[in-house]
Design an enzyme around this catalytic site. Sequence first.
Site, mmCIF file in Angstrom:
data_model
loop_
_atom_site.group_PDB
_atom_site.id
_atom_site.type_symbol
_atom_site.label_atom_id
_atom_site.label_comp_id
_atom_site.label_asym_id
_atom_site.label_seq_id
_atom_site.Cartn_x
_atom_site.Cartn_y
_atom_site.Cartn_z
ATOM 1 N N TYR A 1 14.895 0.768 -12.461
ATOM 2 C CA TYR A 1 13.831 1.119 -11.715
ATOM 3 C C TYR A 1 13.006 2.089 -12.475
ATOM 4 O O TYR A 1 11.856 2.280 -12.677
ATOM 5 C CB TYR A 1 14.409 1.912 -10.507
ATOM 6 C CG TYR A 1 13.344 2.330 -9.607
ATOM 7 C CD1 TYR A 1 13.028 1.738 -8.338
ATOM 8 C CD2 TYR A 1 12.814 3.636 -9.578
ATOM 9 C CE1 TYR A 1 11.903 2.244 -7.598
ATOM 10 C CE2 TYR A 1 11.958 4.300 -8.857
ATOM 11 C CZ TYR A 1 11.357 3.392 -7.901
ATOM 12 O OH TYR A 1 10.276 3.860 -7.003
ATOM 13 N N ASP B 1 4.169 2.392 -4.928
ATOM 14 C CA ASP B 1 4.009 3.907 -4.238
ATOM 15 C C ASP B 1 4.103 4.799 -5.698
ATOM 16 O O ASP B 1 3.493 5.845 -5.352
ATOM 17 C CB ASP B 1 5.164 4.068 -3.464
ATOM 18 C CG ASP B 1 6.689 4.212 -3.942
ATOM 19 O OD1 ASP B 1 6.830 3.502 -5.181
ATOM 20 O OD2 ASP B 1 7.267 4.623 -2.974
ATOM 21 N N GLU C 1 5.256 -3.285 -2.733
ATOM 22 C CA GLU C 1 6.511 -3.063 -3.350
ATOM 23 C C GLU C 1 6.191 -2.513 -4.770
ATOM 24 O O GLU C 1 5.287 -3.120 -5.429
ATOM 25 C CB GLU C 1 7.327 -4.155 -3.320
ATOM 26 C CG GLU C 1 8.863 -3.930 -3.234
ATOM 27 C CD GLU C 1 9.368 -3.331 -1.796
ATOM 28 O OE1 GLU C 1 9.355 -2.038 -1.777
ATOM 29 O OE2 GLU C 1 9.415 -4.185 -0.643
ATOM 30 N N HIS C 2 7.101 -1.387 -5.344
ATOM 31 C CA HIS C 2 6.720 -0.782 -6.379
ATOM 32 C C HIS C 2 5.365 -0.593 -6.796
ATOM 33 O O HIS C 2 4.672 -0.447 -7.861
ATOM 34 C CB HIS C 2 7.385 -1.662 -7.588
ATOM 35 C CG HIS C 2 8.916 -1.936 -7.474
ATOM 36 N ND1 HIS C 2 9.498 -1.021 -8.168
ATOM 37 C CD2 HIS C 2 9.482 -2.579 -6.996
ATOM 38 C CE1 HIS C 2 10.784 -0.969 -8.105
ATOM 39 N NE2 HIS C 2 10.839 -2.358 -7.416
ATOM 40 N N ASP D 1 9.963 5.741 1.016
ATOM 41 C CA ASP D 1 11.089 5.817 1.872
ATOM 42 C C ASP D 1 11.161 6.862 2.658
ATOM 43 O O ASP D 1 11.485 6.942 3.775
ATOM 44 C CB ASP D 1 12.251 5.794 0.938
ATOM 45 C CG ASP D 1 12.484 4.212 0.022
ATOM 46 O OD1 ASP D 1 11.409 3.354 0.226
ATOM 47 O OD2 ASP D 1 13.129 3.966 -0.959
ATOM 48 N N GLY E 1 23.509 1.184 0.355
ATOM 49 C CA GLY E 1 23.482 0.228 -0.954
ATOM 50 C C GLY E 1 22.786 -1.124 -0.391
ATOM 51 O O GLY E 1 22.844 -2.104 -1.210
ATOM 52 N N SER E 2 22.122 -1.233 0.443
ATOM 53 C CA SER E 2 21.423 -2.681 0.934
ATOM 54 C C SER E 2 20.007 -2.537 0.790
ATOM 55 O O SER E 2 19.399 -3.694 1.174
ATOM 56 C CB SER E 2 21.815 -2.929 2.232
ATOM 57 O OG SER E 2 21.412 -1.834 3.175
ATOM 58 N N GLY E 3 19.330 -1.458 0.157
ATOM 59 C CA GLY E 3 17.970 -1.420 -0.079
ATOM 60 C C GLY E 3 17.174 -1.019 1.174
ATOM 61 O O GLY E 3 15.942 -1.520 1.276
HETATM 62 C C1 GLA Z 1 12.654 2.080 -3.689
HETATM 63 C C2 GLA Z 1 12.118 3.618 -4.004
HETATM 64 C C3 GLA Z 1 10.709 3.577 -3.440
HETATM 65 C C4 GLA Z 1 9.920 2.581 -3.824
HETATM 66 C C5 GLA Z 1 10.797 1.148 -3.847
HETATM 67 C C6 GLA Z 1 9.855 -0.268 -4.339
HETATM 68 O O1 GLA Z 1 12.901 1.948 -2.387
HETATM 69 O O2 GLA Z 1 12.905 4.633 -3.335
HETATM 70 O O3 GLA Z 1 9.882 4.743 -3.820
HETATM 71 O O4 GLA Z 1 9.280 2.355 -5.060
HETATM 72 O O5 GLA Z 1 11.796 1.254 -4.219
HETATM 73 O O6 GLA Z 1 8.723 -0.462 -3.526
#
Ligand code: GLA
Length: 390
Positions: free
Chosen positions: A226, A38, A35-36, A176, A126-128
């Site tokens: 972000y 990319d 996570e974070h 994503d 909006g749920s990630g």
């Molecule tokens: C969001 C961004 C992705 C990634 C994630 C965290 O979903 O769109 O590119 O950075 O956060 O991993």
Amino acid sequence: MAIVDEVKDEFCKRFGDKGDIRIYFAPGRVNLIGEHTDYNGGHVFPCALSLGNYAAVRKREDDRVRWFNMTYPDDGVIETSIKGLKPGDNGLWYDYQLGVIWAFGENGHEIPSGFDMVMKADLPAGSGLSASASIEELCAVIIRDLFLPDISPVDCAIMGQYSENRYNGMNCGIMDQFASAMGKKDHAIFLDTATLKYDYVPLNLRNEKIVVINSRVKHSLAGSAYNDRRSESERALKDIQAVKAVETLGDLSTEEFEEVKAAIKDPVCLKRARHAVYENIRTIDAVAALKSGDLESFGKLMNDSHVSLRDDYEVSCKELDILAEEAWKTEGCIGSRMTGGGFGGCTVSIVKKDSLESFEASMKAAYKERTGIDCEIFTADAADGAGRII
Ligand code: GLA
């Protein structure tokens, strides 16, 4: 009625039943670990979901696009031209579609005409779970299928990210869009975001399930925080580059990071970089563990990932922490962490199949007791990426 039939019916009602009407689907994603990383040149390990956005579409002969989104029926039919688009920030759902059309043009792929489209999602926005990337990849696969057959699915992912960065002002990485464009049934994608080299890893979850829990909160600072995280990581990288030749934080092993970390001037940037470096290595280790059938280690690395996102990257929130902590102590849970950008949205857990019912019941009760909110729980299967269905 199945969503495929719903969008087709609505299309015929709104735009007539003549001609070549095609149906497309693009999934959302859940990230298992990484996570974070990319936008820091590291690795990610997402899979596409069987939930996403569907569309019924017919090509037009002029430069108009007409959209109706069954998820936002009150907006009615939106009509515009595909020519003369400019990045704006009106924050409307169709900015994602317009952004993708714009991105193709900006990258030298002129789209010859417009199209009519009715769409509907079965993925909570909006749920990630990347509802926006799913819309972008839906639009990209439509454009590819109707007009640009030589474009690859990876190009579609790149166009989606380009549009989100430059049309919608969100400095996201490629995870994503890549997961939505490139997903594969029963597999997760081990992607090196520095090179876009990837490997499909079979999930082989014979006795376990992926469980997604939606906290049903979304804190408003998500977008700006972000972009802040991204610039803090970049500042840390700059400081490191003064003492060591590296291109991204993803180039560093944890030992190398420990040797050079004193070069990072700002303590906040140091924490961000520590997360990026250790999370990248955790992701590589987690995939190795999964490949060797060591799910215990995979789960432990998921838990460590959450702690690092909470303490070093500071992108979790009270609700996600509660969901993760409760999962860690609940029978049958192998690992659990927040997934996606953070500040709300979902956690992802790996849970033993024979504990699923009791896991869900105790998570619901504990979350309700500690937050007053009813969470939403579903099991997820890794699915194929965006494509034409009919
Ligand atoms: C969001 C961004 C992705 C990634 C994630 C965290 O979903 O769109 O590119 O950075 O956060 O991993």
